[in-house]
Design a protein around this motif. Structure first.
Motif, PDB file in Angstrom:
ATOM      1  N   ALA A  60       0.837  -1.227   0.000  1.00 48.86           N
ATOM      2  CA  ALA A  60       0.000   0.000   0.000  1.00 48.86           C
ATOM      3  C   ALA A  60       0.853   1.251   0.000  1.00 48.86           C
ATOM      4  O   ALA A  60       1.799   1.358   0.781  1.00 48.86           O
ATOM      5  N   LEU A  61       0.491   2.204  -0.890  1.00 43.43           N
ATOM      6  CA  LEU A  61       1.158   3.509  -0.915  1.00 43.43           C
ATOM      7  C   LEU A  61       0.195   4.648  -0.535  1.00 43.43           C
ATOM      8  O   LEU A  61       0.623   5.796  -0.412  1.00 43.43           O
ATOM      9  N   SER A  62      -1.132   4.328  -0.378  1.00 37.23           N
ATOM     10  CA  SER A  62      -2.108   5.343   0.070  1.00 37.23           C
ATOM     11  C   SER A  62      -3.281   4.642   0.723  1.00 37.23           C
ATOM     12  O   SER A  62      -3.469   3.410   0.533  1.00 37.23           O
ATOM     13  N   VAL A  63      -4.098   5.412   1.519  1.00 37.88           N
ATOM     14  CA  VAL A  63      -5.216   4.834   2.229  1.00 37.88           C
ATOM     15  C   VAL A  63      -6.368   5.871   2.274  1.00 37.88           C
ATOM     16  O   VAL A  63      -6.132   7.077   2.392  1.00 37.88           O
ATOM     17  N   ARG A  80      -7.943  11.292   3.334  1.00 38.34           N
ATOM     18  CA  ARG A  80      -7.122  10.677   2.274  1.00 38.34           C
ATOM     19  C   ARG A  80      -5.633  10.903   2.612  1.00 38.34           C
ATOM     20  O   ARG A  80      -5.211  12.065   2.728  1.00 38.34           O
ATOM     21  N   ILE A  81      -4.913   9.809   2.740  1.00 38.29           N
ATOM     22  CA  ILE A  81      -3.510   9.899   3.221  1.00 38.29           C
ATOM     23  C   ILE A  81      -2.590   9.119   2.283  1.00 38.29           C
ATOM     24  O   ILE A  81      -2.877   7.959   1.944  1.00 38.29           O
ATOM     25  N   ASP A  82      -1.460   9.752   1.841  1.00 41.12           N
ATOM     26  CA  ASP A  82      -0.416   9.079   1.036  1.00 41.12           C
ATOM     27  C   ASP A  82       0.780   8.714   1.922  1.00 41.12           C
ATOM     28  O   ASP A  82       1.172   9.491   2.818  1.00 41.12           O
ATOM     29  N   ARG A  83       1.315   7.566   1.648  1.00 43.46           N
ATOM     30  CA  ARG A  83       2.625   7.203   2.264  1.00 43.46           C
ATOM     31  C   ARG A  83       3.675   8.132   1.714  1.00 43.46           C
ATOM     32  O   ARG A  83       3.630   8.526   0.555  1.00 43.46           O
ATOM     33  N   ASP A  84       4.703   8.485   2.540  1.00 42.15           N
ATOM     34  CA  ASP A  84       5.819   9.321   2.094  1.00 42.15           C
ATOM     35  C   ASP A  84       6.670   8.473   1.149  1.00 42.15           C
ATOM     36  O   ASP A  84       7.353   7.529   1.581  1.00 42.15           O
ATOM     37  N   ALA A  85       6.645   8.798  -0.167  1.00 37.00           N
ATOM     38  CA  ALA A  85       7.326   7.969  -1.178  1.00 37.00           C
ATOM     39  C   ALA A  85       8.838   8.020  -1.047  1.00 37.00           C
ATOM     40  O   ALA A  85       9.538   7.183  -1.615  1.00 37.00           O
ATOM     41  N   THR A  86       9.359   9.022  -0.324  1.00 33.07           N
ATOM     42  CA  THR A  86      10.826   9.125  -0.199  1.00 33.07           C
ATOM     43  C   THR A  86      11.364   8.191   0.876  1.00 33.07           C
ATOM     44  O   THR A  86      12.570   8.030   1.005  1.00 33.07           O
ATOM     45  N   LYS A  87      10.449   7.619   1.659  1.00 34.99           N
ATOM     46  CA  LYS A  87      10.905   6.778   2.756  1.00 34.99           C
ATOM     47  C   LYS A  87      10.716   5.307   2.408  1.00 34.99           C
ATOM     48  O   LYS A  87       9.587   4.865   2.162  1.00 34.99           O
ATOM     49  N   VAL A  88      11.864   4.625   2.380  1.00 38.22           N
ATOM     50  CA  VAL A  88      11.835   3.181   2.110  1.00 38.22           C
ATOM     51  C   VAL A  88      11.720   2.405   3.409  1.00 38.22           C
ATOM     52  O   VAL A  88      11.003   1.418   3.517  1.00 38.22           O
ATOM     53  N   ALA A  89      12.398   2.897   4.433  1.00 42.25           N
ATOM     54  CA  ALA A  89      12.346   2.236   5.733  1.00 42.25           C
ATOM     55  C   ALA A  89      10.991   2.483   6.374  1.00 42.25           C
ATOM     56  O   ALA A  89      10.246   3.384   6.005  1.00 42.25           O
ATOM     57  N   GLY A  90      10.645   1.634   7.367  1.00 34.84           N
ATOM     58  CA  GLY A  90       9.416   1.827   8.092  1.00 34.84           C
ATOM     59  C   GLY A  90       9.420   3.142   8.871  1.00 34.84           C
ATOM     60  O   GLY A  90      10.463   3.579   9.343  1.00 34.84           O
ATOM     61  N   TYR A  91       8.213   3.760   9.004  1.00 34.69           N
ATOM     62  CA  TYR A  91       8.133   5.004   9.775  1.00 34.69           C
ATOM     63  C   TYR A  91       6.708   5.168  10.236  1.00 34.69           C
ATOM     64  O   TYR A  91       5.787   4.507   9.743  1.00 34.69           O
ATOM     65  N   THR A  92       6.472   6.134  11.222  1.00 35.00           N
ATOM     66  CA  THR A  92       5.132   6.445  11.736  1.00 35.00           C
ATOM     67  C   THR A  92       4.774   7.883  11.364  1.00 35.00           C
ATOM     68  O   THR A  92       5.528   8.820  11.670  1.00 35.00           O
ATOM     69  N   GLY A  93       3.588   8.054  10.701  1.00 33.76           N
ATOM     70  CA  GLY A  93       3.109   9.399  10.316  1.00 33.76           C
ATOM     71  C   GLY A  93       1.956   9.864  11.227  1.00 33.76           C
ATOM     72  O   GLY A  93       1.091   9.066  11.589  1.00 33.76           O
ATOM     73  N   THR A  94       1.960  11.115  11.632  1.00 30.29           N
ATOM     74  CA  THR A  94       0.877  11.687  12.446  1.00 30.29           C
ATOM     75  C   THR A  94       0.003  12.578  11.548  1.00 30.29           C
ATOM     76  O   THR A  94       0.523  13.456  10.831  1.00 30.29           O
ATOM     77  N   TYR A  95      -1.299  12.384  11.654  1.00 27.61           N
ATOM     78  CA  TYR A  95      -2.221  13.068  10.737  1.00 27.61           C
ATOM     79  C   TYR A  95      -3.362  13.723  11.543  1.00 27.61           C
ATOM     80  O   TYR A  95      -3.775  13.195  12.595  1.00 27.61           O
ATOM     81  N   SER A  96      -3.950  14.901  11.041  1.00 31.67           N
ATOM     82  CA  SER A  96      -5.056  15.629  11.700  1.00 31.67           C
ATOM     83  C   SER A  96      -6.383  15.295  11.008  1.00 31.67           C
ATOM     84  O   SER A  96      -6.436  15.113   9.777  1.00 31.67           O
ATOM     85  N   SER A  97      -7.436  15.276  11.831  1.00 35.14           N
ATOM     86  CA  SER A  97      -8.755  14.962  11.264  1.00 35.14           C
ATOM     87  C   SER A  97      -9.264  16.082  10.343  1.00 35.14           C
ATOM     88  O   SER A  97     -10.082  15.847   9.450  1.00 35.14           O
ATOM     89  N   VAL A 184       1.397  -3.666  -8.467  1.00 34.96           N
ATOM     90  CA  VAL A 184       2.043  -3.059  -7.296  1.00 34.96           C
ATOM     91  C   VAL A 184       3.512  -2.819  -7.630  1.00 34.96           C
ATOM     92  O   VAL A 184       4.050  -3.378  -8.586  1.00 34.96           O
ATOM     93  N   THR A 185       4.099  -1.981  -6.852  1.00 36.68           N
ATOM     94  CA  THR A 185       5.515  -1.644  -7.112  1.00 36.68           C
ATOM     95  C   THR A 185       6.417  -2.841  -6.815  1.00 36.68           C
ATOM     96  O   THR A 185       6.068  -3.700  -5.991  1.00 36.68           O
ATOM     97  N   PRO A 186       7.576  -2.889  -7.508  1.00 33.25           N
ATOM     98  CA  PRO A 186       8.508  -4.004  -7.232  1.00 33.25           C
ATOM     99  C   PRO A 186       8.890  -4.101  -5.756  1.00 33.25           C
ATOM    100  O   PRO A 186       9.103  -5.191  -5.246  1.00 33.25           O
ATOM    101  N   GLY A 187       8.979  -2.940  -5.105  1.00 29.57           N
ATOM    102  CA  GLY A 187       9.373  -2.993  -3.688  1.00 29.57           C
ATOM    103  C   GLY A 187       8.355  -3.630  -2.804  1.00 29.57           C
ATOM    104  O   GLY A 187       8.584  -3.798  -1.606  1.00 29.57           O
ATOM    105  N   SER A 188       7.167  -3.968  -3.346  1.00 32.10           N
ATOM    106  CA  SER A 188       6.129  -4.587  -2.524  1.00 32.10           C
ATOM    107  C   SER A 188       6.463  -6.044  -2.203  1.00 32.10           C
ATOM    108  O   SER A 188       5.863  -6.631  -1.304  1.00 32.10           O
ATOM    109  N   ALA A 189       7.404  -6.662  -2.953  1.00 35.84           N
ATOM    110  CA  ALA A 189       7.687  -8.104  -2.788  1.00 35.84           C
ATOM    111  C   ALA A 189       8.938  -8.316  -1.921  1.00 35.84           C
ATOM    112  O   ALA A 189       9.909  -7.572  -2.004  1.00 35.84           O
ATOM    113  N   ILE A 190       8.921  -9.405  -1.138  1.00 34.07           N
ATOM    114  CA  ILE A 190      10.082  -9.888  -0.360  1.00 34.07           C
ATOM    115  C   ILE A 190      10.560 -11.172  -1.028  1.00 34.07           C
ATOM    116  O   ILE A 190       9.795 -12.138  -1.133  1.00 34.07           O
TER     117      ILE A 190
END
Length: 952
Positions: A60-63, A80-97, A184-190
């Motif tokens: 998933a790149l958006s939700v 509507r929220i997008d994942r930060d595409a510049t971040k490959v590593a895991g991270y936590t995003g804070t969002y306002s209603s 899905v993007t290639p990075g989606s696979a392990i």
């Protein structure tokens, strides 16, 4: 399709927080529920292509989030929220209603996940959750997720293989439940390798080829794993590929087998671009004897994907010529443009190697040893000499051997060698080194002195036949006939030349037959065996092992007369059967066993009579000794004689070294008064007198004959005189107020003597003391007035004529002095009693009786039948003879102390002495000397020195 319920919340926890509104707050909802403005919440996005299970939906790149009934008037609140595409590593995003939320109206939420940003691409999953209010916070319970991706398929690369060595991104396809592709993007696979190693693979699907062959992989997207899929690697054809062959040193090393090969045909199986075999024909560089490695180019492109094995056929000659000497197989692996050949598995055709035995001649130079090789059927396999590795297994001192079989003889003997070809070793084989035939070889015989030496036996031989066993060049015996040089009586060594060439390799033993006469004449007197060893052109003969023919030797008894001519004694020799073996007189070695005082005997049997008596002699011929034979010596009538010298003396002493009698003259002497006078003990000739002090008296010659001890009359001084210079070289003072009345030299102690010390003229009160280099030993003894020392020098005896009855004494000579003295007595008083040693016993001669005494017990053990008025006694230390003088008239009586009988007739000395006889001495060869004084005149008026010769 049944939804997949995941146990973990994709976005972890959505936390809503803010301040509640009142009154008209929250969209004018007066008196209604309280709203929360500016609420925030968090989404934890997982790492891309790093983990398959910690947080699903890595695709998933958006939700899109829908908070059901959470808005004013229970309307929905959407985000509507997008994942930060510049971040490959895991991270936590804070969002306002972004709007006011009414928690009391919030009951559920839904989340829709997309493969691309801004809700783009396919939906990859949906989720629902319940919401509860705690205080002013809104918490969302775990999401129940229903993923859209239902299967994953690994896609094969172009042409179904990897054909490059560069890294390649592997591809996959994600499908929904209907089989529709979800992009899905290639990075989606392990990614992971299931089996195989033809390439390496990162977890994000980057494959790097290593070698040809398949590798099985899997790809996992949102927890959905693909089936195991095989992906193959193929390499491109290689042009101008090279490989190497390490040729071993010829005849030097077995590190790489098949040293016998000079060419090889190498076949790379199905390695051409079209699948055919590739064959390379290679010759060894014939100019290279040392080991070397050759690099060779394959003349056509090869397919590295099928290249795996090669076969090699080795030949004994260049250009695949000569017999095949071995075949080999090996694995071949391409590496770039080089083909690496693994260890060769060799099957050699040569199965047996045999060394050809050889015989070398010393000093003949070097020789190439040879060998043969055969296959398993016994057929000869012809290979070059350089194919063999040679070694000595034993006998190294006899030859040197290079590893290529060049042998150099060193010494006579046999060496064991082996030859190894292609790892096959021959049995040990003997290589013999022998000497060349010797011409004009010489040998020696040491002929012993005739009748002089037994160092080399068979003095009886005058010729010999020497046989060298099988020593000729043809293997026959070589015989030499040799005569002793009859002009040579003394020992000599003769050198003789062997008359024909001899083979030194078989020369080992000889036999010799010895003859009593020249030219192998007369009887055989002995045979001998010996070892013979060549040394250059000389033959060394070891010690002879002799078997003499003479087994018995007998002395022919004989009778001689004192004064008679020298006589050749005779002997006989017989063999083991009692037959006479005639040999020359010079063959015997003679020896006196007893009675040596009666005759003189040379080693070749010439006997000269000396005194009456019986001598026992032996003769030895070729090491065989006879029994003792008796040679009698008789006294010729009137043969005994006396020499009378008119010399007044105090004392006399005998010098055996020089054959002289020394006399200390008195003031009344008509010849050299108050001097020491030397007298020839055989002829009586008077020598040149020499002065010693003012009045010499008692005399004694040192045991080694180097000095004369001379007492000064009436004083305490003893002078030591050199008998070389006749000068005093030491003066000894025996003690104040003492006079020296008698001196005796101690045997085997040149600087020692015994002095009889008194306070006046000789008498019963004298004390005997030992002096060593002028120093007295502490223990003295009373030994009377006259004495005698045993020939061994360990005891001394003395006698006192003034005691009644007359007493004799015996003492031990010890380091402390005169010890353990014992004494005995004669039956009556004896005037002019004297004492001497004779064959281990003591003889005491008195006026009317002469007795024998045991020196250990002092007990009397017998008598001698003396007649007349005995005055003095002496003995021959080398025989049983005892000489006793008597006066009124003067006679000399000779006794055998063993038989205690008179020998011969008493010899009268004329003119007869009417006074005393003193200082009787044995002076060798049945001669005695004594001095006399006139009756009643003890001052020595008209005294004589008398030498008596040729006594029985």
């Amino acid at each position: 399709m049944r939804p997949v319920v995941l146990l973990f919340v994709i976005a972890s926890i959505l936390m809503l927080s803010g301040c509640g509104g009142g009154g008209a707050g929250g969209g004018g909802n007066n008196g209604g529920p309280t709203g929360v403005t500016g609420a925030t919440f968090q989404i934890t996005w997982p790492a891309r292509s790093r983990s398959a299970y910690s947080n699903p939906l890595t695709s998933a790149l958006s939700v899109f989030i829908d908070l059901k009934g959470a808005g004013a008037n229970k309307s929905d609140v959407t985000l509507r929220i997008d994942r930060d595409a510049t971040k490959v590593a895991g991270y936590t995003g804070t969002y306002s209603s972004g709007t006011t939320i009414y928690p009391t109206q919030l009951s559920t939420m839904t989340a829709t996940f997309y493969a691309q940003p801004a809700e783009g691409g396919p939906v990859v999953g949906t989720a629902t959750a319940s919401a509860t209010v705690t205080g002013t916070s809104v918490q969302i319970t775990p999401i129940a997720l229903v993923g859209t991706i239902k299967s994953v398929v690994v896609l094969q690369p172009a042409n179904q293989v990897l054909t490059t060595s560069s890294p390649t991104q592997l591809a996959f396809s994600a499908l929904d439940s209907r089989g529709n592709s979800i992009a899905v993007t290639p990075g989606s696979a392990i990614w992971a390798v299931f089996s195989g190693s033809s390439f390496t693979l990162t977890r994000d699907g980057i494959a790097t080829p290593i070698k040809t062959g398949p590798t099985v992989v899997k790809a996992t997207v949102d927890g959905i794993a693909s089936p195991a899929t095989s992906i193959s690697v193929l390499l491109p054809n290689i042009s101008n590929a090279t490989f190497q062959i390490a040729w071993p040193m010829r005849s030097r090393s077995l590190t790489n087998p098949l040293t016998s090969a000079l060419s090889v045909a190498v076949v790379f199986k199905q390695a051409s671009a079209t699948g055919a075999n590739v064959t390379i024909d290679i010759d060894r560089d014939s100019t290279q004897l040392a080991a070397y490695t050759g690099t060779y180019t394959i003349p056509q492109p090869i397919n590295p994907n099928v290249l795996s094995t090669l076969s090699a056929t080795f030949y004994a000659q260049a250009k695949e010529g000569g017999p095949v000497v071995g075949t080999a197989s090996a694995s071949a692996t391409p590496s770039g443009t080089t083909v690496n050949i693994a260890s060769i598995v060799l099957s050699g055709l040569i199965k047996h190697v045999a060394v050809i035995p050889a015989t070398l001649t010393l000093s003949s130079g070097t020789t190439q040893l040879t060998f043969t090789t055969t296959d398993g059927s016994g057929n000869t396999v012809a290979v070059t000499p350089g194919s063999a590795i040679w070694a000595i297994t034993s006998g190294g001192p006899y030859l040197t051997l290079t590893r290529d079989g060049i042998a150099s003889p060193v010494a006579v003997g046999s060496a064991e060698v082996t030859a190894t070809v292609d790892g096959i070793s021959s049995p040990q084989t003997s290589i013999t080194v022998k000497l060349p035939n010797i011409s004009n070889a010489t040998f020696q015989i040491s002929w012993p002195t005739r009748s002089r030496s037994l160092t080399s036996p068979l003095t009886s031989a005058l010729s010999v036949a020497v046989v060298f066993k099988q020593a000729s060049a043809a293997g026959a015996d070589v015989t030499m006939d040799i005569d002793r040089d009859l002009t040579q009586v003394a020992a000599y060594t003769g050198t003789y030349t062997i008359s024909q060439p001899i083979n030194p390799n078989v020369l080992g033993a000889l036999t010799a037959t010895f003859y009593a006469q020249p030219t192998e004449g007369g009887q055989v007197v002995g045979t001998a065996t010996a070892s013979a060893t060549p040394s250059g052109t000389t033959v060394n003969i070891a010690s002879i092992v002799l078997n003499g023919v003479i087994k018995n030797v007998s002395v022919v008894p004989g009778t001689l007369t004192v004064g008679g001519a020298a006589t050749q004694l005779a002997f006989t020799t017989t063999d083991g059967s009692g037959n006479t073996v005639a040999v020359t007189p010079g063959s015997a070695l003679w020896k006196v066993v007893s009675g040596g005082s009666y005759l003189k005997l040379t080693q070749d049997g010439i006997a000269t009579p000396v005194a009456a008596g019986t001598a026992e002699v032996t003769a030895t011929v070729d090491g065989i000794s006879s029994a003792q034979g008796a040679i009698s010596v008789n006294t010729a009538s009137g043969n005994t004689s006396a020499i009378i010298l008119d010399i007044d003396t105090q004392d006399i002493a005998y010098d055996a070294t020089r054959g002289l009698v020394y006399a200390s003259t008195m003031s009344s002497s008509s010849v050299s008064p108050l001097m020491v006078l030397p007298i020839n003990a055989t002829t009586g000739a008077i020598g040149t007198a020499f002065a010693v002090g003012s009045a010499p008296s008692a005399l004694a010659v040192s045991s080694d004959g180097s000095h004369l001890f001379v007492a000064e009359s009436g004083s305490s001084v003893v002078n030591r005189v050199s008998l070389t210079t006749h000068l005093i070289d030491a003066t000894i003072n025996v003690g104040a107020s003492l006079t020296v009345n008698r001196l005796l030299a101690i045997p085997n102690a040149p600087d020692s003597f015994i002095a009889w010390l008194g306070t006046g003229s000789a008498g019963a009160g004298d004390v005997a003391t030992i002096f060593d280099s002028g120093v007295p030993r502490p223990v003295s003894a009373n030994l009377g007035e006259r004495g005698s020392i045993s020939p061994t020098g360990n005891q001394v005896c003395g006698v006192n004529q003034f005691d009644s009855p007359s007493t004799y004494y015996i003492a031990n000579i010890s380091p402390s002095g005169l010890t353990n003295a014992v004494q005995g007595a004669m039956s009556t008083h004896q005037t002019d009693v004297n004492i001497t040693w004779a064959q281990g016993n003591i003889v005491v001669a008195g006026y009317t009786q002469t007795i024998l005494v045991n020196p250990l017990t002092a007990a009397q053990i017998g008598t001698l039948p003396t007649t007349g008025n005995s005055k003095n006694v002496t003995s021959n230390p080398n025989s049983n003879r005892v000489y006793v003088t008597a006066w009124g008239p003067t006679v000399v009586q000779t006794f055998d102390v063993a038989t205690r009988q008179l020998v011969g007739t008493p010899f009268p000395v004329s003119p007869s002495t009417q006074g005393g006889i003193g200082n009787l001495l044995f002076i060798g060869s049945n001669r005695i000397v004594y001095r006399t004084w006139t009756a009643g005149d003890y001052n020595g008026a008209h005294n004589n020195v008398v030498i008596v010769s040729n006594l029985p």
